[in-house]
Design an enzyme around this catalytic site. Structure first.
Site, PDB file in Angstrom:
ATOM      1  N   ARG A 188      29.349  43.492  45.465  1.00  0.00           N
ATOM      2  CA  ARG A 188      30.824  43.086  45.397  1.00  0.00           C
ATOM      3  C   ARG A 188      31.851  43.801  46.156  1.00  0.00           C
ATOM      4  O   ARG A 188      32.836  43.468  46.478  1.00  0.00           O
ATOM      5  CB  ARG A 188      31.252  42.260  44.031  1.00  0.00           C
ATOM      6  CG  ARG A 188      31.393  43.245  42.910  1.00  0.00           C
ATOM      7  CD  ARG A 188      31.243  42.872  41.592  1.00  0.00           C
ATOM      8  NE  ARG A 188      30.061  42.348  41.076  1.00  0.00           N
ATOM      9  CZ  ARG A 188      29.725  41.696  40.173  1.00  0.00           C
ATOM     10  NH1 ARG A 188      30.701  41.615  39.233  1.00  0.00           N
ATOM     11  NH2 ARG A 188      28.569  41.204  39.995  1.00  0.00           N
ATOM     12  N   LYS A 225      18.602  50.419  37.609  1.00  0.00           N
ATOM     13  CA  LYS A 225      17.750  49.448  37.308  1.00  0.00           C
ATOM     14  C   LYS A 225      16.525  49.898  36.582  1.00  0.00           C
ATOM     15  O   LYS A 225      15.698  50.999  36.783  1.00  0.00           O
ATOM     16  CB  LYS A 225      17.315  48.710  38.573  1.00  0.00           C
ATOM     17  CG  LYS A 225      18.581  48.107  39.227  1.00  0.00           C
ATOM     18  CD  LYS A 225      17.911  47.318  40.452  1.00  0.00           C
ATOM     19  CE  LYS A 225      18.887  46.715  41.457  1.00  0.00           C
ATOM     20  NZ  LYS A 225      19.701  45.467  40.549  1.00  0.00           N
TER      21      LYS A 225
END
Length: 500
Positions: free
Chosen positions: A350, A276
């Site tokens: 996920r 990130k």
């Protein structure tokens, strides 16, 4: 330090306390200023009428009754308490009465304004006692464990709520709910050097054992033996190994239904190899907000003895870049056998949730609810205060409605069938992302749906924005972890307990 909440008896005008809280509504028609909300009649009578009346004094002080407005007045002996705190409720509902959320927010604003006060009595409980109790405890929340100069300004120590009906039971339940939210906030606000998978699992065990809830913790060796490829893959880049926690509350002798709760427990998310940007990466301490919520909700169900069997499945990992980290292009074999091609290691939530969903489904629950700080796309679509709710249509709408009623706010979102083909992988059963930037929240929901058995009512609550507040406090929401969606989940379990 926590605020002690109790039911107050007698008139607030003669209460031996440091402050009395009353509610205000905006004036109607062409009138300016504010009007008193219900519940403060004795206080208003004590101030008299005309220019010395309470409303007149508040109007001079600039009170308008708008939401979150707080106006303080010295009482000059008109009532026993030396201080009056008037708090705005905002525009009322169509029937002229303040909503539960308005009472909750006003009570929170009043509690923050009373920081450092020894005691207070609030008349807002006469409007909605449960909302006043929740708002007071949540607005008074502070997190000072890491302040070397002491606890800072202490919250209001003791608040009495004036209310009718079965007041003691109402306050008991509301206190339990608010305390669960505060515990979730504590977990989210704990820095990641102290809250990592092993210590998070230990804290969950401690809380569960204190509540008499069955707990099981799988370490990295047990995860490998069980075939939890998603949790292991995400966690392999960290020197602190992953965990999976299972909490079980039996629901009493005759549970109405079996509910599986699942929460994402990424204790810190760098994005892994797909790292990130550095800006705001510190906010990723909140990436386990879903895990915190389902842990405390399961314990809350046990505390309140809800006739619902609840099993929480909580995968925990730290997503770090290193020589051992998983890579874009890796294929992971998930719990249950499905294979996933990893195209982006920052779509890690996920992956651990897929393992947890597949495992939870083996218990054959009647409902499955998963919550997570899953996608930045949720924030783009719905902002920072509204969760996105996806899943099977009828149950999804039921969950979203509870989110709105509790004031946590949620909006039902679709899972378009065409998005599944965008997740087709060239080498595996499914890819973890698409090649498009569009509809990222819906893509994540579509991915998770692949691991939910056909016919099982399920919902996914994306709380990427609502779980962590970075701005100034408002209402009962303080800076940092919010505890969303604990109150939504509690309301849902209570609904299922009553209606199946």
């Amino acid at each position: 330090m926590s605020t002690d909440l109790h039911v107050a008896s007698g008139s607030p005008a003669t209460a031996e306390t440091d402050a009395v809280v009353v509610g205000l509504l905006p004036a109607t028609g062409d009138n300016s200023g504010a009007t008193l909300a219900p519940g403060a009649d004795e206080v208003a009578d004590a101030f008299g009428t005309g220019d010395s009346g309470l409303v007149a004094l508040l109007t001079v002080a600039g009170a308008t009754g708008k939401a979150d407005e707080v106006v303080k007045l010295p009482t000059r002996g008109a009532i026993t308490a030396p201080l009056l705190v008037a708090v705005g409720l905002g525009e009322p509902e169509a029937d002229g009465s303040p909503s539960a959320e308005a009472v909750r927010r006003a009570s929170g604003a009043a509690a923050r304004a009373l920081a450092g006060t020894a005691s207070a009595v609030s008349t807002l409980g006469r409007i909605n006692l449960a909302a006043a109790a929740e708002g007071t405890l949540l607005g008074a929340y502070t997190f000072s464990a890491y302040r070397s100069n002491g606890a800072g300004r202490a919250p209001v120590a003791r608040v009495g709520l004036v209310g009718g009906g079965d007041a003691e039971e109402t306050v008991r339940t509301a206190t339990a709910v608010a305390t669960a939210v505060r515990t979730a906030r504590d977990l989210v606000n704990t820095p990641p050097n102290d809250l990592f998978p092993e210590s998070f699992a230990a804290r969950a065990r401690e809380l569960a054992e204190a509540a008499g809830v069955e707990v099981e913790v799988l370490d990295d060796a047990a995860l490998a033996e069980g075939g939890y490829g998603g949790v292991l893959g995400v966690g392999q880049g960290s020197s602190r190994g992953p965990r999976l926690v299972r909490l079980r509350y039996a629901g009493g002798p005759a549970p109405r239904a079996r509910v599986a709760l699942i929460g994402k427990g990424i204790t810190f998310d760098t994005g892994g190899i797909s790292i990130k940007p550095a800006a705001n990466m510190d906010h990723m301490t909140s990436d386990m907000g879903g895990a915190a919520a389902v842990i405390v909700t399961t314990l809350l169900a046990a505390q309140l003895e809800l006739p619902v069997a609840v099993t929480a499945t909580v995968p925990m990992a730290e997503n770090m870049p290193s020589a051992t980290a998983y890579r874009p292009g890796d294929v992971l074999r998930m719990y249950g056998g499905k294979t996933v091609e990893v195209l982006n290691t920052d779509a890690e939530g996920r992956l651990i949730l897929a393992d947890a969903i597949a495992r939870a489904a083996e218990d054959e629950p009647d409902y499955l609810v998963e919550t997570s700080t899953l996608t930045g796309a949720q924030q783009v679509a719905l902002g920072l205060r509204t969760a996105g709710v996806m899943g099977s249509d009828e149950f999804r709408d039921r969950v979203a409605e509870h989110a709105r009623i509790t004031g946590e706010d949620g909006w039902a979102m679709p899972l378009p069938a065409h998005m599944r083909s965008e997740l087709d992988s060239r080498v595996a059963d499914i890819a973890n992302v698409t090649g498009s930037r569009w509809g990222g929240m819906l893509v994540a929901g579509t991915f998770l749906r692949e691991f939910v058995p056909d016919g099982l009512p399920w919902a996914h609550i994306d709380i990427a924005g609502p779980s962590f507040h970075t701005g100034g406090p408002y209402g009962y929401t303080t800076k940092g972890g919010t505890g969303v969606p604990v109150r939504t989940l509690h309301a849902l379990l209570t609904d299922i307990a009553k209606n199946g």
